[in-house]
Write a protein that holds these residues in place. Structure first.
Motif, mmCIF file in Angstrom:
data_model
loop_
_atom_site.group_PDB
_atom_site.id
_atom_site.type_symbol
_atom_site.label_atom_id
_atom_site.label_comp_id
_atom_site.label_asym_id
_atom_site.label_seq_id
_atom_site.Cartn_x
_atom_site.Cartn_y
_atom_site.Cartn_z
ATOM 1 N N ASP A 1 -5.678 3.940 -4.962
ATOM 2 C CA ASP A 1 -5.419 3.466 -6.322
ATOM 3 C C ASP A 1 -4.610 4.564 -7.010
ATOM 4 O O ASP A 1 -4.422 5.643 -6.443
ATOM 5 C CB ASP A 1 -6.740 3.196 -7.053
ATOM 6 C CG ASP A 1 -6.572 2.317 -8.299
ATOM 7 O OD1 ASP A 1 -5.464 1.805 -8.534
ATOM 8 O OD2 ASP A 1 -7.564 2.149 -9.035
ATOM 9 N N GLU A 2 -4.128 4.277 -8.222
ATOM 10 C CA GLU A 2 -3.329 5.267 -8.959
ATOM 11 C C GLU A 2 -2.178 5.764 -8.083
ATOM 12 O O GLU A 2 -1.909 6.961 -7.992
ATOM 13 C CB GLU A 2 -4.197 6.439 -9.396
ATOM 14 C CG GLU A 2 -5.421 5.989 -10.182
ATOM 15 C CD GLU A 2 -6.217 7.139 -10.759
ATOM 16 O OE1 GLU A 2 -5.730 7.741 -11.735
ATOM 17 O OE2 GLU A 2 -7.306 7.435 -10.258
ATOM 18 N N GLY A 3 -1.523 4.803 -7.429
ATOM 19 C CA GLY A 3 -0.522 5.129 -6.426
ATOM 20 C C GLY A 3 0.629 5.970 -6.929
ATOM 21 O O GLY A 3 0.988 6.974 -6.308
ATOM 22 N N ALA A 53 -5.745 -0.694 0.127
ATOM 23 C CA ALA A 53 -5.369 -0.668 -1.291
ATOM 24 C C ALA A 53 -4.874 -2.047 -1.725
ATOM 25 O O ALA A 53 -4.574 -2.903 -0.894
ATOM 26 C CB ALA A 53 -4.286 0.385 -1.523
ATOM 27 N N SER A 54 -4.775 -2.230 -3.026
ATOM 28 C CA SER A 54 -4.281 -3.512 -3.526
ATOM 29 C C SER A 54 -2.792 -3.652 -3.201
ATOM 30 O O SER A 54 -2.068 -2.651 -3.086
ATOM 31 C CB SER A 54 -4.477 -3.600 -5.041
ATOM 32 O OG SER A 54 -3.539 -2.783 -5.703
ATOM 33 N N PRO A 55 -2.325 -4.885 -3.039
ATOM 34 C CA PRO A 55 -0.881 -5.086 -2.816
ATOM 35 C C PRO A 55 -0.036 -4.435 -3.913
ATOM 36 O O PRO A 55 1.048 -3.903 -3.633
ATOM 37 C CB PRO A 55 -0.743 -6.615 -2.814
ATOM 38 C CG PRO A 55 -2.091 -7.109 -2.359
ATOM 39 C CD PRO A 55 -3.087 -6.152 -2.952
ATOM 40 N N ASP A 56 -0.528 -4.425 -5.157
ATOM 41 C CA ASP A 56 0.223 -3.773 -6.243
ATOM 42 C C ASP A 56 0.398 -2.281 -5.968
ATOM 43 O O ASP A 56 1.463 -1.706 -6.220
ATOM 44 C CB ASP A 56 -0.495 -3.956 -7.593
ATOM 45 C CG ASP A 56 -0.423 -5.391 -8.104
ATOM 46 O OD1 ASP A 56 0.554 -6.096 -7.779
ATOM 47 O OD2 ASP A 56 -1.346 -5.806 -8.829
ATOM 48 N N THR A 57 -0.657 -1.638 -5.492
ATOM 49 C CA THR A 57 -0.572 -0.212 -5.174
ATOM 50 C C THR A 57 0.429 0.017 -4.045
ATOM 51 O O THR A 57 1.298 0.894 -4.133
ATOM 52 C CB THR A 57 -1.954 0.327 -4.765
ATOM 53 O OG1 THR A 57 -2.860 0.198 -5.865
ATOM 54 C CG2 THR A 57 -1.881 1.796 -4.355
ATOM 55 N N SER A 106 4.024 -0.492 -5.223
ATOM 56 C CA SER A 106 4.538 0.538 -6.136
ATOM 57 C C SER A 106 4.781 1.858 -5.413
ATOM 58 O O SER A 106 5.778 2.527 -5.664
ATOM 59 C CB SER A 106 3.622 0.707 -7.357
ATOM 60 O OG SER A 106 2.376 1.221 -6.989
ATOM 61 N N ARG A 133 -6.611 12.778 -14.694
ATOM 62 C CA ARG A 133 -5.192 13.025 -14.961
ATOM 63 C C ARG A 133 -4.957 13.982 -16.128
ATOM 64 O O ARG A 133 -4.082 13.749 -16.970
ATOM 65 C CB ARG A 133 -4.442 11.706 -15.240
ATOM 66 C CG ARG A 133 -4.589 10.674 -14.138
ATOM 67 C CD ARG A 133 -3.568 9.587 -14.328
ATOM 68 N NE ARG A 133 -3.898 8.382 -13.580
ATOM 69 C CZ ARG A 133 -3.064 7.371 -13.393
ATOM 70 N NH1 ARG A 133 -1.865 7.407 -13.906
ATOM 71 N NH2 ARG A 133 -3.416 6.321 -12.708
ATOM 72 N N MET A 148 -13.738 -2.026 -5.168
ATOM 73 C CA MET A 148 -12.356 -2.463 -5.375
ATOM 74 C C MET A 148 -11.754 -3.081 -4.117
ATOM 75 O O MET A 148 -11.878 -2.530 -3.027
ATOM 76 C CB MET A 148 -11.510 -1.255 -5.793
ATOM 77 C CG MET A 148 -10.083 -1.599 -6.190
ATOM 78 S SD MET A 148 -9.168 -0.083 -6.580
ATOM 79 C CE MET A 148 -8.884 0.531 -4.913
ATOM 80 N N GLU A 149 -11.095 -4.238 -4.287
ATOM 81 C CA GLU A 149 -10.266 -4.828 -3.237
ATOM 82 C C GLU A 149 -11.024 -5.161 -1.967
ATOM 83 O O GLU A 149 -10.477 -5.010 -0.864
ATOM 84 C CB GLU A 149 -9.110 -3.880 -2.873
ATOM 85 C CG GLU A 149 -7.971 -3.893 -3.846
ATOM 86 C CD GLU A 149 -7.186 -5.208 -3.826
ATOM 87 O OE1 GLU A 149 -7.001 -5.744 -4.928
ATOM 88 O OE2 GLU A 149 -6.805 -5.689 -2.753
ATOM 89 N N ASP A 191 -3.895 0.042 -10.567
ATOM 90 C CA ASP A 191 -2.524 -0.407 -10.317
ATOM 91 C C ASP A 191 -2.382 -1.923 -10.426
ATOM 92 O O ASP A 191 -1.265 -2.435 -10.353
ATOM 93 C CB ASP A 191 -2.078 0.028 -8.916
ATOM 94 C CG ASP A 191 -1.935 1.540 -8.809
ATOM 95 O OD1 ASP A 191 -1.695 2.188 -9.844
ATOM 96 O OD2 ASP A 191 -2.063 2.065 -7.700
#
Lengths: 206, 206
Positions: A64-66, A86-90, A93, B9, B110-111, B135
């Motif tokens: 996450d937080e890619g 990881a999620s496809p969004d991660t 990106s 962060r 998650m996921e 993300d």
């Protein structure tokens, strides 16, 4: 076929020393997840001189937080890992960020289903890393697993494989010609002479 | 319901300062994954004075090498996170280590699919953490998601939820009475007065 040597679960001093010894002997030097979580990217950057020959892979295992992790990671390394879980969004990106930097992304395929794999094989320049969990109790035949993966997902161009790889298996994988790189850990870095051990692997692979 | 504040962060100096300010105000202080990967557990241990009131959660996001990471992590924190996407062998081994130390394990859900969730709801003392990937582009209704999870997996005793939680949602979750803890990040630590913001959350939740 490239040889990647994984350095893990040692002190940062020892890791830096091993990296310096192996630079010029092998293609890719990996700093394992334990080094990142124990010492942090900032200390690794401060204490590891830039490698002259080998690429540096940081096993970030981003899930996450890619963009944050890959931005920090590419200040130090050439290749970064992201979990296939990881999620496809991660994944998308970090792939875009990696392409824009001219660097490489390594997708760790541990513990993901064939259905999830089918969703994420569409990153043509990514390296797809096949291995079992180190915590797994099950056996692992690297060459057979690579052959199965290639048959199921022939569109994947860059395959890396890890998991108890010894000299005979490295030779077998080189002959098989499907994997682009093999990852060797203990069989090189836990020997009395890591440089000599690395040279033996390079010989049987080329 | 417990309030967990996530610090992420920022520089390690800033994180230590925030933790000191919030200790005594909130139930659990989380050091996010970015702090671990940027600075490492060794520096966190060296520079963060032991919390006097709150528990310290380290968002390790362990996905392999469970015993190594949890052994290192419990030298610093009270609660450690492991990915639900990890192998069952990893989850079982870190659960056993956690129980033997009298500490707490937080499973990051998650996921992962409902099928995988069904395989891993059998750790009665673990905290099951529900959230979307940071993300992710999708919306997230924390209370609805907790209700759905509880209906599907009524055997889970310890539920934690995160994801853009503001004061009205924290109050709604407290009234709902299903989640054991909520995780708030920016809505506390990115305000001009994090202590005052934390106090407002504690008020609406109790």
């Amino acid at each position: 076929m490239d040889l990647q040597v994984a350095i893990d679960r040692v002190t940062l001093d020892k890791a830096v020393d091993l990296a310096q010894q192996l630079d010029g002997q092998v293609d890719i030097i990996e700093f394992g997840t334990s080094l990142i979580k124990d010492y942090g990217l900032e200390q690794i950057q401060a204490r590891l001189p830039k490698l002259q020959h080998a690429k540096l892979l940081l096993d970030l295992k981003t899930i996450d937080e890619g963009n944050y992790e890959f931005d920090k990671g590419f200040a130090v390394g050439d290749i970064l890992t992201v979990m296939g879980a990881a999620s496809p969004d991660t994944l998308t990106s970090v792939y875009q960020l990696t392409q824009s930097r001219g660097k490489q992304m390594f997708i760790d395929m541990m513990e993901i289903t064939a259905a999830k794999t089918a969703q994420i094989v569409g990153y043509p320049d990514a390296i797809y890393g096949i291995h079992h969990a180190k915590d797994s109790q099950a056996g692992f035949d690297a060459a057979a697993t690579v052959a199965d993966f290639h048959e199921s997902f022939p569109e994947v161009q860059h395959i890396s494989v890890a998991g108890g790889i010894d000299l005979p298996m490295a030779q077998k994988l080189a002959t098989q010609g499907l994997a682009e790189s093999v990852i060797v850990g203990g069989a090189i870095v836990k020997t009395a002479d890591p440089v000599a051990a690395a040279q033996k692997f390079m010989e049987v692979m080329h």
